[in-house]
Design a protein around this motif. Structure first.
Motif, PDB file in Angstrom:
ATOM      1  N   ALA A 116      89.995  11.114 -33.008  1.00  0.00           N
ATOM      2  CA  ALA A 116      89.433  12.088 -33.914  1.00  0.00           C
ATOM      3  C   ALA A 116      89.033  13.337 -33.012  1.00  0.00           C
ATOM      4  CB  ALA A 116      87.936  11.520 -34.468  1.00  0.00           C
ATOM      5  N   PRO A 117      89.087  14.773 -33.506  1.00  0.00           N
ATOM      6  CA  PRO A 117      89.556  14.996 -34.864  1.00  0.00           C
ATOM      7  C   PRO A 117      91.183  15.147 -35.124  1.00  0.00           C
ATOM      8  CG  PRO A 117      88.846  17.140 -33.766  1.00  0.00           C
ATOM      9  CD  PRO A 117      88.750  15.782 -32.693  1.00  0.00           C
ATOM     10  N   ARG A 118      92.168  14.564 -34.046  1.00  0.00           N
ATOM     11  CA  ARG A 118      93.483  15.141 -34.243  1.00  0.00           C
ATOM     12  C   ARG A 118      94.208  13.761 -34.761  1.00  0.00           C
ATOM     13  NH1 ARG A 118      90.904  17.037 -29.497  1.00  0.00           N
ATOM     14  NH2 ARG A 118      90.727  19.275 -29.544  1.00  0.00           N
ATOM     15  N   GLU A 119      93.505  12.982 -35.788  1.00  0.00           N
ATOM     16  CA  GLU A 119      94.458  11.684 -36.121  1.00  0.00           C
ATOM     17  C   GLU A 119      95.833  12.027 -36.806  1.00  0.00           C
ATOM     18  OE1 GLU A 119      90.085  10.616 -36.666  1.00  0.00           O
ATOM     19  OE2 GLU A 119      91.260  12.435 -36.806  1.00  0.00           O
ATOM     20  N   MET A 120      95.513  13.237 -37.677  1.00  0.00           N
ATOM     21  CA  MET A 120      96.520  13.664 -38.362  1.00  0.00           C
ATOM     22  C   MET A 120      97.825  14.300 -37.733  1.00  0.00           C
ATOM     23  SD  MET A 120      97.998  13.878 -41.435  1.00  0.00           S
ATOM     24  CE  MET A 120      96.470  13.043 -42.502  1.00  0.00           C
ATOM     25  N   ILE A 121      97.485  14.879 -36.538  1.00  0.00           N
ATOM     26  CA  ILE A 121      98.594  15.488 -35.598  1.00  0.00           C
ATOM     27  C   ILE A 121      99.310  14.447 -35.129  1.00  0.00           C
ATOM     28  CG2 ILE A 121      98.921  16.879 -33.547  1.00  0.00           C
ATOM     29  CD1 ILE A 121      95.993  18.027 -33.798  1.00  0.00           C
ATOM     30  N   TRP A 122      98.549  13.411 -34.643  1.00  0.00           N
ATOM     31  CA  TRP A 122      99.298  12.158 -33.984  1.00  0.00           C
ATOM     32  C   TRP A 122     100.151  11.541 -35.217  1.00  0.00           C
ATOM     33  CZ3 TRP A 122     100.437  10.063 -29.542  1.00  0.00           C
ATOM     34  CH2 TRP A 122     100.837   8.794 -29.446  1.00  0.00           C
ATOM     35  N   ILE A 123      99.735  11.219 -36.396  1.00  0.00           N
ATOM     36  CA  ILE A 123     100.406  10.655 -37.474  1.00  0.00           C
ATOM     37  C   ILE A 123     101.469  11.330 -37.793  1.00  0.00           C
ATOM     38  CG2 ILE A 123     100.401  10.006 -39.733  1.00  0.00           C
ATOM     39  CD1 ILE A 123      97.512   9.385 -39.411  1.00  0.00           C
ATOM     40  N   LEU A 124     101.318  12.508 -37.777  1.00  0.00           N
ATOM     41  CA  LEU A 124     102.651  13.393 -38.235  1.00  0.00           C
ATOM     42  C   LEU A 124     103.881  13.365 -37.078  1.00  0.00           C
ATOM     43  CD1 LEU A 124     101.233  16.562 -39.786  1.00  0.00           C
ATOM     44  CD2 LEU A 124     102.659  14.852 -40.786  1.00  0.00           C
ATOM     45  N   GLY A 125     103.293  13.373 -35.767  1.00  0.00           N
ATOM     46  CA  GLY A 125     103.870  13.111 -34.616  1.00  0.00           C
ATOM     47  C   GLY A 125     104.860  11.849 -34.617  1.00  0.00           C
ATOM     48  N   VAL A 126     104.160  10.809 -35.092  1.00  0.00           N
ATOM     49  CA  VAL A 126     104.956   9.619 -35.112  1.00  0.00           C
ATOM     50  C   VAL A 126     106.080   9.535 -36.253  1.00  0.00           C
ATOM     51  CG1 VAL A 126     104.723   7.050 -35.656  1.00  0.00           C
ATOM     52  CG2 VAL A 126     102.744   8.184 -34.334  1.00  0.00           C
ATOM     53  N   VAL A 127     105.603  10.244 -37.383  1.00  0.00           N
ATOM     54  CA  VAL A 127     106.738  10.455 -38.358  1.00  0.00           C
ATOM     55  C   VAL A 127     107.915  11.219 -37.992  1.00  0.00           C
ATOM     56  CG1 VAL A 127     106.962  11.594 -40.654  1.00  0.00           C
ATOM     57  CG2 VAL A 127     105.012  10.538 -40.255  1.00  0.00           C
ATOM     58  N   ILE A 128     107.695  12.157 -36.825  1.00  0.00           N
ATOM     59  CA  ILE A 128     108.784  12.976 -36.519  1.00  0.00           C
ATOM     60  C   ILE A 128     109.438  12.213 -35.434  1.00  0.00           C
ATOM     61  CG2 ILE A 128     109.201  14.848 -34.912  1.00  0.00           C
ATOM     62  CD1 ILE A 128     106.681  16.141 -35.829  1.00  0.00           C
ATOM     63  N   PHE A 129     108.876  11.197 -34.894  1.00  0.00           N
ATOM     64  CA  PHE A 129     109.719  10.210 -33.947  1.00  0.00           C
ATOM     65  C   PHE A 129     110.548   9.462 -34.696  1.00  0.00           C
ATOM     66  CE2 PHE A 129     110.152   6.377 -31.332  1.00  0.00           C
ATOM     67  CZ  PHE A 129     110.426   6.695 -30.314  1.00  0.00           C
ATOM     68  N   LEU A 130     109.771   8.888 -35.796  1.00  0.00           N
ATOM     69  CA  LEU A 130     110.700   8.102 -36.645  1.00  0.00           C
ATOM     70  C   LEU A 130     111.900   8.921 -37.362  1.00  0.00           C
ATOM     71  CD1 LEU A 130     107.996   5.880 -38.677  1.00  0.00           C
ATOM     72  CD2 LEU A 130     109.888   5.052 -36.741  1.00  0.00           C
ATOM     73  N   LEU A 131     111.835  10.075 -37.843  1.00  0.00           N
ATOM     74  CA  LEU A 131     112.920  10.829 -38.316  1.00  0.00           C
ATOM     75  C   LEU A 131     114.069  11.047 -37.014  1.00  0.00           C
ATOM     76  CD1 LEU A 131     110.822  13.255 -40.282  1.00  0.00           C
ATOM     77  CD2 LEU A 131     112.656  11.936 -41.320  1.00  0.00           C
ATOM     78  N   LEU A 132     113.467  11.294 -35.865  1.00  0.00           N
ATOM     79  CA  LEU A 132     114.683  11.539 -34.823  1.00  0.00           C
ATOM     80  C   LEU A 132     115.201  10.294 -34.911  1.00  0.00           C
ATOM     81  CD1 LEU A 132     112.247  13.493 -32.323  1.00  0.00           C
ATOM     82  CD2 LEU A 132     114.226  14.406 -33.747  1.00  0.00           C
ATOM     83  N   MET A 133     114.735   9.156 -34.667  1.00  0.00           N
ATOM     84  CA  MET A 133     115.393   7.919 -34.412  1.00  0.00           C
ATOM     85  C   MET A 133     116.283   7.700 -35.435  1.00  0.00           C
ATOM     86  SD  MET A 133     113.899   6.230 -31.866  1.00  0.00           S
ATOM     87  CE  MET A 133     113.716   4.425 -31.995  1.00  0.00           C
ATOM     88  N   ALA A 134     116.125   7.978 -36.610  1.00  0.00           N
ATOM     89  CA  ALA A 134     117.070   7.764 -37.716  1.00  0.00           C
ATOM     90  C   ALA A 134     118.274   8.914 -37.718  1.00  0.00           C
ATOM     91  CB  ALA A 134     116.469   8.038 -39.205  1.00  0.00           C
TER      92      ALA A 134
END
Length: 431
Positions: free
Chosen positions: A125-143
């Motif tokens: 905190a307070p950067r949880e959403m930045i991290w979560i969106l970063g993980v989403v980006i990583f999953l999109l890159l993997m796909a």
């Protein structure tokens, strides 16, 4: 992020005033990456990787669009059109080599960016959403990377698609219908190639949209920094431009030199030899492996060799492989330490450098190795430690360790404990 000392955008001529009133893009750029965006003054070169990742995304989109103009998503001619791009299209060889090696460099940058986040607890905190969106980006890159690996329609492309889509068949009841739906049939062919090409072309633009959200979320709390101490005064910050544009420019120059060496002197070094042979459904390669950036998760998949009660080993491997990334979503709530930076967490630092990093290196090696001993046993041990680190060790360490003394402010960490320096040049003598 809004600071009272941040410089305000003031248009200098009539056209810019018109633009600022009707479509305030100059103001947006100024406040996002210009002098109107104050950032911590102590960022090191580990903070360059965000900008490098953005450059890689743009590079992949531009080269990918050019390649798509000459590619045919048809199983009968896909391999031939890839060769046509390499041999007959003007600068086609350069576009393909930049795209293929750019993907590898993209993942190098992303992995360094993620592990910097692990060490400096950028997910807190307070950067949880930045991290979560970063993980989403990583999953999109993997796909996106997996879909792109299928398009050249070489041996490894075909069999990689067959193996990876076959993983969905391990899901009880719905697995086989999902696999057939993904492929458009019972084996990779025209339908699968068309679907994979369409999604490979679309997903980078979806990724770009999530990247915009990622940057937007970053500008609300502002950038983290190596000390983990939040900004307390104007003396803790410098404008993003020109200080960090120059620093990022230097990092980009080094990156382009390394990429150029790879493209011009070692263009096929990271590719698999079997993928330069046209796909043949009747000839199975001796060893089916994905691209190198998938190896850690492929090793986790293959680490499960025996059924566990009523759960088949294949299903356990699939669940573990996806869980290895999904677990990152809950990191902000697993690590409860009030201290962010690993520099001030001695016990955390030991487990990070002598536990997590070696485990990931072992998974990288085992993922590209044959499924024999000792690689299977090593991948099982590394997989066990990987999950123990995040689910057990990290929560316990965050509760029991005694952090080292931290600086009062970013300025103190940079300039020392001088009160006048810490509190700003205008500090009163009475303080």
């Amino acid at each position: 992020m809004s600071f009272p000392w941040a410089k305000q955008y003031t248009p200098t001529n009539g056209f810019m005033r018109f633009m600022d009133e009707k479509l305030p893009l100059p103001r947006l750029v100024y406040n996002a990456v210009g002098a109107g965006y104050p950032v911590p003054r102590n960022l090191n070169y580990m903070w360059n990787f965000g900008v490098l990742a953005g450059f890689c995304l743009v590079l992949q989109i531009v080269t990918g669009v050019v390649l798509a103009m000459h590619y045919a998503a048809n199983a009968q001619v896909a391999f031939a059109t890839t060769e046509h791009i390499m041999r007959d299209v003007n600068w086609g060889w350069l576009m393909r080599y930049m795209h293929a090696n750019g993907a590898s460099f993209f993942f190098i940058v992303i992995y360094l960016h993620i592990f910097r986040g692990f060490f400096y607890s950028s997910y807190k905190a307070p950067r949880e959403m930045i991290w979560i969106l970063g993980v989403v980006i990583f999953l999109l890159l993997m796909a996106t990377a997996f879909l792109g690996y299928v398009l050249p329609w070489g041996q490894m492309s075909f069999w990689g698609a067959k193996v990876i889509t076959g993983l969905f068949g391990a899901i009880p009841l719905v697995g086989e219908p999902i696999q057939v739906w993904l492929l458009g049939g019972f084996a990779p062919d025209n339908a699968a190639l068309n679907r994979f090409f369409s999604l490979h072309f679309l997903l980078p633009f979806v990724t770009a949209g999530v990247v915009i959200l990622h940057i937007w979320a970053l500008h609300i709390p502002g950038s983290s920094n190596p000390t983990g101490v939040e900004i307390k005064s104007e003396s803790d910050t410098v404008p993003f431009h020109p200080y960090y544009t120059a620093k990022d420019g230097f990092g980009l120059g080094v990156f382009l030199i390394l990429l150029s060496i790879m493209v011009f002197f070692l263009p096929n070094y990271l590719g698999h030899p079997d993928n330069y042979i046209e796909a043949n459904p009747l000839s199975t390669p001796a060893l089916i492996v994905p691209e190198w950036y998938f190896w850690p998760f492929y090793a986790i998949l293959r680490a499960f060799t025996m059924d566990f009660f009523f759960i088949p080993a294949k299903l356990m491997g699939v669940l573990a492989m996806f869980s290895a990334i999904l677990i990152w979503f809950i990191l902000p709530w697993l690590d409860r330490s009030p201290v962010r930076s690993g520099h001030y967490r001695p016990l955390f630092r030991k487990f990070f450098w002598f536990g997590l990093i070696p485990a990931m290196l072992v998974l990288f090696i085992c993922g590209g190795a044959p499924p024999y001993e000792p690689y299977v046993m090593l991948s099982q041990a590394a997989t066990a430690y990987y999950f123990l680190h995040f689910l057990v060790i990290l929560p316990i360490v965050s509760k029991i360790e005694t952090p080292q003394p931290m600086p009062y402010s970013i300025t103190e960490a940079v300039l020392g404990s001088d009160k006048k320096a810490v509190l700003g040049e205008n500090a009163s003598p009475a303080v």
